[in-house]
Design an enzyme around this catalytic site. Structure first.
Site, PDB file in Angstrom:
ATOM      1  N   HIS A 367       0.807  -1.224   0.000  1.00 32.06           N
ATOM      2  CA  HIS A 367       0.000   0.000   0.000  1.00 32.06           C
ATOM      3  C   HIS A 367       0.840   1.275   0.000  1.00 32.06           C
ATOM      4  O   HIS A 367       0.321   2.338   0.337  1.00 32.06           O
ATOM      5  CB  HIS A 367      -0.913   0.031   1.225  1.00 32.06           C
ATOM      6  CG  HIS A 367      -2.092  -0.889   1.136  1.00 32.06           C
ATOM      7  ND1 HIS A 367      -3.278  -0.555   0.512  1.00 32.06           N
ATOM      8  CD2 HIS A 367      -2.264  -2.157   1.593  1.00 32.06           C
ATOM      9  CE1 HIS A 367      -4.130  -1.560   0.605  1.00 32.06           C
ATOM     10  NE2 HIS A 367      -3.531  -2.549   1.256  1.00 32.06           N
ATOM     11  N   LYS A 558      -7.932  13.806   4.845  1.00 32.79           N
ATOM     12  CA  LYS A 558      -7.092  12.617   4.751  1.00 32.79           C
ATOM     13  C   LYS A 558      -6.078  12.684   5.867  1.00 32.79           C
ATOM     14  O   LYS A 558      -5.969  13.710   6.549  1.00 32.79           O
ATOM     15  CB  LYS A 558      -6.402  12.515   3.392  1.00 32.79           C
ATOM     16  CG  LYS A 558      -5.656  13.782   2.981  1.00 32.79           C
ATOM     17  CD  LYS A 558      -5.160  13.699   1.546  1.00 32.79           C
ATOM     18  CE  LYS A 558      -6.267  13.923   0.551  1.00 32.79           C
ATOM     19  NZ  LYS A 558      -6.588  12.770  -0.274  1.00 32.79           N
ATOM     20  N   THR A 668      -8.630   6.394  -1.593  1.00 33.06           N
ATOM     21  CA  THR A 668     -10.024   5.977  -1.755  1.00 33.06           C
ATOM     22  C   THR A 668     -10.960   7.157  -1.533  1.00 33.06           C
ATOM     23  O   THR A 668     -12.090   7.155  -2.015  1.00 33.06           O
ATOM     24  CB  THR A 668     -10.389   4.841  -0.777  1.00 33.06           C
ATOM     25  OG1 THR A 668     -10.015   5.214   0.558  1.00 33.06           O
ATOM     26  CG2 THR A 668      -9.693   3.548  -1.163  1.00 33.06           C
ATOM     27  N   LYS A 672     -14.638   8.327  -3.338  1.00 31.11           N
ATOM     28  CA  LYS A 672     -15.860   8.664  -2.607  1.00 31.11           C
ATOM     29  C   LYS A 672     -16.391  10.027  -3.033  1.00 31.11           C
ATOM     30  O   LYS A 672     -17.601  10.208  -3.240  1.00 31.11           O
ATOM     31  CB  LYS A 672     -15.595   8.659  -1.103  1.00 31.11           C
ATOM     32  CG  LYS A 672     -15.212   7.308  -0.545  1.00 31.11           C
ATOM     33  CD  LYS A 672     -14.588   7.411   0.845  1.00 31.11           C
ATOM     34  CE  LYS A 672     -13.949   6.108   1.264  1.00 31.11           C
ATOM     35  NZ  LYS A 672     -13.087   6.228   2.445  1.00 31.11           N
TER      36      LYS A 672
END
Length: 826
Positions: A367, A558, A668, A672
């Site tokens: 990741h 974030k 992500t 959204k």
């Protein structure tokens, strides 16, 4: 499949009516909470409601587990240190189809579903995107009828609760379990022992074979707590199993009676520390040891948990046909030597057979692209805490490097580069390398990320094993992030293209023609405005922050990290203010704009915490500046979490995805926001690349260097001061921060941040500044034409159905797992 004992709760599979639901709710209130309706607290009401809904899932859950176990179906075991689930009530109501029934039943009792749902405390069992992704994936696995179990840790205290004191972040414990949670079902009878420390010794087994025996120095109990994970539109209910640490001998009565009360419970304290808190601060040796303990604790418990469910006499050589362990980043990688230890030391398999089984049982998702995020554990720590595992890792590495030497004779530099054991600056185990060597497949999480992973981060490995590397672009569950968080938009979509799209998100393409329909654009804008009004009302109530909903909502939420470049967004805010102060632009000519930040900084991350302080300091001045006439406001609500995200994301007009190209794995949040009708301003980084390609360049505000351009500038020698000196607007913004205007005249208050920007700027904020400002000017022009903006926003929704986690899971199934669906009949 895992074992699940019958719950003591009464379960029901009969169709729910308003009366039956009401009766069950009142029964729960009386017999589980021990109160009458008239004296029940809000928490009593929530607990009773949640247990009522949970009971409607239990039969399907038990049937799912037992049916899959009897069939011997292949199971996906998702190993993740994080699960950021968010509130569970609404998702459970949606999956069971009970929302309207519950609402009506509660109304008949004079209660409000909205009021009760607001009582729920979400479990903060994740730091951000990694945990939220894991939650989306287990939702999609259940929805797609895949036998699966999520394994993780039941942290007593999740990600810290963030507050601000004088603009600075202060961390407070997240006591999410203080009132208990109705969603978990403990199974103390299924606890397993996990060992640490000690030493190894050689022995002769019953067959005369020389074996290595691990003699641990301590053991703890891993107690499982099960959470039901219902699929949408299916009877399948999968399981999330979280482990809590307990002492094997929690209490010493003899010591207690001697008067040494603290020592009497010391074993309990030491053991329970393992599952006490998510990501303990690891700047100390004790913190590092606790983190490694956490990782081994949940992985060892999970592997043992699955193996004990296999039928007696099961041929372990067929294990990869029954289980696939997916390593969600490097946190669970210690599972590779753990399975080897079990197969060789405990089950008596030959090393070669055990290695074949292990390698075919594991797969690894990376990741990150940041070198510092690729975990390493010192040999000293591993040897002290897990001595047998270190021996196994050494042997794996020796065997692996023998193959490298055979393929590349004489290339000792390559051997050193690829060794699982690094020699400098300290001898340590490279966990990403161990994961790569010990897995069948390695995947990145966006097209660009997978390319960079293959070509740069793990390039030696991809050259050696070109077929091992693949891509699975991340996705999000539309059940939570459209249907639940944005019901008005979901209803508009239902009314326009019909239902069924929640399980087939590519159907959103049917909305494309409606982007040209003026009445649909009007309805779409009304949905967005209602969502803005809802968020403004929430923020006023939750944080006392007063905002106008008649503005462009410019949102950056974030994790606070330098590579995500919250500083670039802040420099834009300061630039606007600086230009107004200098008379270069008039406040009256500004598009009203609300800039919303949401972010937590890791407790030990000094730069990130200083940036938070700077953002709050700028906000305090800007929000009260008469020169701006209220047309620019900055909001930074504390403790951003899933609950807040569900209200903020539908309200956003502009999504800030501005990381330096080549640094963000996927993201992500970008998905959204796009699915909820926000336009993206961003670089070609992570999944932005695919979003840009799908929605079209005309519907995306692109700026900044590409990854090759970033690399070229870095190779040539990046000098941030040259950008500062050569750009008057940039110089004005930085000088304004340095002037003391945001710090009550203290010119040194932000020196730590500004000095780093001017002389290091590792993530090239200053290099991308000008193109970012120009992109924001294009935003202003575009937003002035609301019909055109609405058209772009609708096309963002219509063209981003690709980013459903259902598609991600299908990609994993096709490219990596090869686990068939197994629907359970109601």
């Amino acid at each position: 499949m895992l074992q699940v004992t019958e719950t003591t709760e009464r379960s029901t599979s009969t169709p729910a009516t308003v009366d039956s639901f009401k009766d069950e709710f009142l029964r729960q209130l009386r017999y589980e909470q021990g109160v009458e309706l008239g004296t029940a607290s809000r928490d009593d009401l929530f607990q009773a409601l949640a247990r009522t809904v949970r009971n409607y899932m239990v039969d399907n859950w038990l049937t799912t587990v037992e049916t899959q176990k009897a069939a011997g179906s292949k199971v996906v075991a998702y190993l993740s240190a994080e699960y950021l689930m968010g509130p569970q009530l609404d998702n459970a109501l949606l999956s069971t189809g009970l929302t309207d029934v519950a609402d009506t039943a509660l109304s008949s009792l004079g209660l409000s579903l909205d009021d009760i749902r607001a009582t729920e405390v979400e479990p903060g069992l994740g730091n951000g995107g990694l945990g939220r992704l894991a939650a989306c994936f287990i939702d999609s696995l259940a929805t797609k009828n895949i036998p699966a179990i999520g394994y993780g840790i039941r942290y007593e205290y999740g990600i810290f609760r963030q507050t601000f004191v004088d603009g600075r972040q202060v961390e407070q414990p997240d006591s999410w379990l203080s009132n208990g949670t109705p969603w978990e079902i403990p199974h103390t009878d299924q606890a397993v022992e996990v060992a640490f420390g000690g030493h190894t010794e050689q022995a002769i087994d019953q067959t005369g074979r020389s074996v290595t025996r691990w003699v641990p120095g301590e053991t703890v109990l891993a107690v499982p707590y099960n959470y039901m994970v219902p699929g949408y539109g299916t009877a399948n209910v999968n399981t999330l199993r979280l482990w809590s640490a307990k002492a094997t001998n929690a209490f010493n009565l003899h010591i207690f009676n001697s008067g040494d009360y603290e020592s009497a419970v010391r074993a309990q304290t030491v053991a329970e520390n393992i599952s006490k808190v998510l990501y303990p601060e690891d700047s100390t040796p004790q913190g590092k040891e606790l983190r490694l303990k956490q990782q081994y604790f949940f992985v060892a418990a999970s592997i043992k948990d699955f193996l004990r469910t296999l039928p007696e006499g099961f041929d372990l050589k067929k294990l990869p046909e029954r289980i696939v362990f997916q390593l969600n980043d490097t946190h669970p990688v210690i599972g590779v030597p753990e399975l080897m230890r079990i197969l060789v030391d405990e089950r008596g398999l030959a090393w070669e057979d055990a290695w074949d089984i292990t390698r075919r049982s594991f797969n690894y998702t990376c990741h990150t692209l940041l070198p510092e995020a690729l975990e390493v554990w010192s040999v000293d720590l591993l040897g002290r805490l897990l001595p047998r595992h270190l021996e196994i890792i050494y042997r794996i590495n020796e065997q692996f490097l023998a193959g490298i030497r055979a393929t590349y004779p004489g290339d000792e530099l390559r051997v050193r580069r690829m060794s699982i054991i690094q020699e400098q600056p300290e001898r340590a185990v490279r966990m990403a390398f161990l994961a790569t060597v010990g897995s069948t497949k390695v995947n990145g999480v966006a097209a660009l990320h997978s390319d960079l992973l293959r070509d740069k981060v793990l390039d030696d490995f991809s050259a050696y094993w070109p077929d091992k590397f693949t891509n699975v672009t991340n996705g999000i569950t539309p059940r939570r992030f459209v249907q639940l968080s944005n019901p008005s938009l979901a209803n508009l979509i239902d009314d326009t293209i019909g239902t069924g799209w929640l399980n087939d998100l590519e159907r959103l393409k049917e909305l494309e023609p409606y982007a040209e329909d003026a009445s649909f654009r009007k309805a779409f804008r009304e949905v967005k405005q209602a969502n803005k009004d809802r968020f403004v009302s929430l923020l006023a109530q939750r944080d006392g922050i007063e905002l106008s909903s008649d503005a462009l909502f410019d949102v950056m939420v974030k994790r606070l990290h330098e590579y995500k470049r919250q500083m670039l967004k802040l420099l834009h805010v300061v630039t606007i203010y600086d230009r107004v102060l200098k008379g270069e632009i008039k406040a009256a000519d500004l598009t009203p704009r609300v800039v919303v930040f949401g972010a937590k900084a890791a407790p030990g991350y000094k730069m990130a915490k200083e940036i938070i302080f700077l953002i709050n300091s700028v906000a305090k001045v800007v929000n009260n500046a008469p020169e701006l006439e209220g047309r620019l406001r900055v909001a930074f609500p504390a403790n951003y979490n899933v609950t807040l995200a569900e209200k903020l994301i539908p309200a956003a007009d502009l999504s800030e995805q501005i990381s330096l190209a080549g640094k963000e794995a996927s993201g992500t949040g970008n998905m959204k926001f796009a699915l909820n009708g926000a336009l993206t301003i961003g670089t070609l980084d992570g999944a932005n690349v695919e979003i840009h390609e799908l929605v079209g360049g005309e519907n995306f505000f692109l700026f900044g260097m590409t990854e090759p351009e970033v690399q070229s500038l870095s190779d040539a020698g990046y000098h941030p001061t040259s950008f500062y000196e050569g750009n008057a607007s940039l110089r004005g913004a930085i000088d304004l921060i340095s002037s003391g205007i945001f710090s009550g005249g203290d010119r040194t208050a932000f020196e730590f941040v500004i000095s780093d920007l001017l002389y290091k700027d590792r993530f090239m904020v200053l290099a991308d500044y000008q193109t970012y400002i120009e992109a924001q000017e294009r935003v202003e022009v575009a937003y002035a034409d609301q019909e055109s903006w609405s058209r772009k926003a609708i096309l963002n929704v219509a063209r981003t159905g690709f980013f459903t986690s259902d598609r991600s899971i299908q990609d994993y199934l096709d490219r990596i797992w090869h686990a068939p669906a197994f629907p359970v009949t109601k």
